[in-house]
Design an enzyme around this catalytic site. Sequence first.
Site, PDB file in Angstrom:
ATOM      1  N   LYS A  41       0.832  -1.302   0.094  1.00 17.56           N
ATOM      2  CA  LYS A  41      -0.172   0.018  -0.036  1.00 17.56           C
ATOM      3  C   LYS A  41       0.933   1.189  -0.108  1.00 17.56           C
ATOM      4  O   LYS A  41       2.050   1.096   0.463  1.00 17.56           O
ATOM      5  CB  LYS A  41      -0.809  -0.040   1.289  1.00 17.56           C
ATOM      6  CG  LYS A  41      -2.357   0.715   1.144  1.00 17.56           C
ATOM      7  CD  LYS A  41      -3.225   0.170   0.227  1.00 17.56           C
ATOM      8  CE  LYS A  41      -4.394   0.697   0.363  1.00 17.56           C
ATOM      9  NZ  LYS A  41      -5.558  -0.404  -0.048  1.00 17.56           N
ATOM     10  N   GLY A  49     -20.973   5.934   3.346  1.00 20.90           N
ATOM     11  CA  GLY A  49     -20.036   6.357   2.237  1.00 20.90           C
ATOM     12  C   GLY A  49     -20.884   6.518   0.870  1.00 20.90           C
ATOM     13  O   GLY A  49     -21.899   5.912   0.620  1.00 20.90           O
ATOM     14  N   GLY A  89     -18.560   7.133  -2.123  1.00 18.02           N
ATOM     15  CA  GLY A  89     -17.280   7.183  -2.811  1.00 18.02           C
ATOM     16  C   GLY A  89     -17.398   5.918  -3.898  1.00 18.02           C
ATOM     17  O   GLY A  89     -18.518   5.515  -4.157  1.00 18.02           O
ATOM     18  N   ASN A  90     -16.598   5.516  -4.519  1.00 15.30           N
ATOM     19  CA  ASN A  90     -16.587   4.540  -5.569  1.00 15.30           C
ATOM     20  C   ASN A  90     -17.140   3.165  -5.179  1.00 15.30           C
ATOM     21  O   ASN A  90     -18.047   2.741  -5.760  1.00 15.30           O
ATOM     22  CB  ASN A  90     -15.058   4.425  -6.255  1.00 15.30           C
ATOM     23  CG  ASN A  90     -15.125   3.247  -7.262  1.00 15.30           C
ATOM     24  OD1 ASN A  90     -14.776   1.934  -6.709  1.00 15.30           O
ATOM     25  ND2 ASN A  90     -15.140   3.438  -8.305  1.00 15.30           N
TER      26      ASN A  90
HETATM   27  N1  GLU Z   1      -7.268  -0.001  -3.057  1.00 14.16           N
HETATM   28  C1  GLU Z   1      -8.038  -1.263  -3.329  1.00 14.16           C
HETATM   29  C2  GLU Z   1      -8.232  -2.153  -2.567  1.00 14.16           C
HETATM   30  O1  GLU Z   1      -7.905  -1.909  -1.097  1.00 14.16           O
HETATM   31  C3  GLU Z   1      -7.578  -1.914  -4.861  1.00 14.16           C
HETATM   32  C4  GLU Z   1      -6.030  -2.287  -4.944  1.00 14.16           C
HETATM   33  C5  GLU Z   1      -5.710  -2.810  -6.242  1.00 14.16           C
HETATM   34  O2  GLU Z   1      -6.352  -2.836  -7.162  1.00 14.16           O
HETATM   35  O3  GLU Z   1      -4.499  -2.958  -6.350  1.00 14.16           O
HETATM   36  O4  GLU Z   1      -8.261  -3.334  -2.542  1.00 14.16           O
END
Ligand code: GLU
Length: 428
Positions: A106, A218, A220-221
Site C-alpha cells: 500500500k 459512504g 465514494g466509488n
Molecule cells: N485499493 C483497492 C483495495 O484496497 C484496490 C487495490 C488494487 O487494485 O491493487 O483493495
Amino acid sequence: MSEELNPFKMAQQQFDRAAEQLELEEAVRDMLRWPQREFRFQIPVRMDDGSIKVFFGFRVQHNDARGPAKGGIRFAANETLDTVRALATWMTWKTAVADIPLGGGKGGVIVDPSSLSTSEKERLCREWVDAIWKNIGPRTDVPAPDVGTTPQMMGWMMDEYSKLAGQYTPGVITGKPLNGGGSQGRTEATGFGVVVTIREAMKYLDIDPKGTIASIQGFGNVAQYAAITFIEMLGGKVQSVSCWDREDRCAYTFSKAEGIDPFFLQKITDQYGTINKDEAAGAGYVIEDGDAWLRKDVDVLIPAAVEGVITEDAAGQISDKVRIIAEGANGPTTPLADAVIAERGIFMIPDFLCNAGGVTCSYFEQVQNDMNYYWSREEVLSKLDQKMTVAFNGVLRKALQHEQYMRDAAYRVAIKRVEWAMRLRGWV
Ligand code: GLU
C-alpha cells in the site's frame, strides 16, 4: 488515536488471534506481523504560485511471497505510516483469499487532494513515482487507486514510470483509465464484488434477496457501485447512504423510505464523494447525522468508507433486524466490535474477502496489459463473479468446518496460503 482505533494495532491483533488459532510457527509469525519493506520519502512539488511544497509519501510492501506486492495509493490528509502498514497487511490477506498470484502493499501521501489544482495533482503523482520508481514495477510492486486517487492519476503515474523505464509499461499500475491501458469493469469492480459476496451469503442464510434493504456508509466509488449492484443484481433496495461533507467538515446520512436513486445521487456528488445537501433535500431525501446509517432497520449494512468506524459502542447500536454486515471498506470494524457482532449472531463478510473484487479486477487488468489483448465488460465481470463466488464459498466452508466467525475463517485461508508460499520458497 486510541489503541482501539490504531489500524495497524487492529491488523496485528487480528493476525495474532488467527496465528494462535492456527498454532503458527514463531518464524512465520515474525515475518507476517510486520511488513517486509517500508519506504518513507519526501516529495517536493512545485505549486501553481511558483513555491515549492514538500509532501510526505509512503510505500509499504507487506509480503510478496505469492507474487509482486499489490495495493492502492491513498491521498489523505490524515495518512500515517501505521495506516499504510495496516492497509498493506490487509492486501496480503486479500490477494491470498482471492487466490490471485500477488502479495500485499500500500502507498500513501499526506495530502488533502481537494486542496490541489489539477496540474498540482499531476506533478504530485509524477514526483511520487520519481521518488519510488526503482522499488516498484510490474514484477515487484504494483500500485492502484484507493481513497483520494483516481484513474487519471494512475494514468499519469504509468506515464512517468514508462518514461523513466524507457519503455511503455502499463502493468506497473492498475486502475488506469479505459483507452489508457485500463480494464473494462475496473471502476465498478469493488462494489460489484461486494454484492456478489452478499448474494452468496444470502444463499447460505436462506434469505430471498428480492426486496431486501441495505444501508451503506459512504458514497465514494465502492459505495456507489455497491448501491447500484445491490439494486440491479439482487432486486434489493438501498435505504440510506452517507457521505463526508467537505465544507461542513462532518458526515451526513441521506435516506429515502422508498429507496435511494444511486444514479441521481451520483449526479449531485462531487469528485471527492460529497453529496450536494440542497439538491438532495429538494428531491425529498431525509438528511440526518453521519452515524444514522448504522442504526437503520435494514437487512444488510455495508460500511464502505474508511477504517475504524464500527467500534464496540457502535456495534451495540446496530438494529436487531440486521442479518449481514458486508465490509466494502478496509478495516471498518474494530476487534472489540467484532466480539459484539459475533455474539449477536450477525453474519460478517470480512473486508479482505468482501472487497477483493477491486484487486481481482486489477489482476485481470495486468493480465490484459501483458497480453496486449483486452476483454469485454461482460467477460471481465463474469470472471470476477466466478472468482468472488469461489473465494466466498471457500471461506464459508472453513467457517462451518471449524465453527468459526467468518473473519477468523478468512484469516485461516489467507494465512495458510501465504505460509505455504513462504515455505515453498524456503523463507521459513
Ligand atoms: N485499493 C483497492 C483495495 O484496497 C484496490 C487495490 C488494487 O487494485 O491493487 O483493495
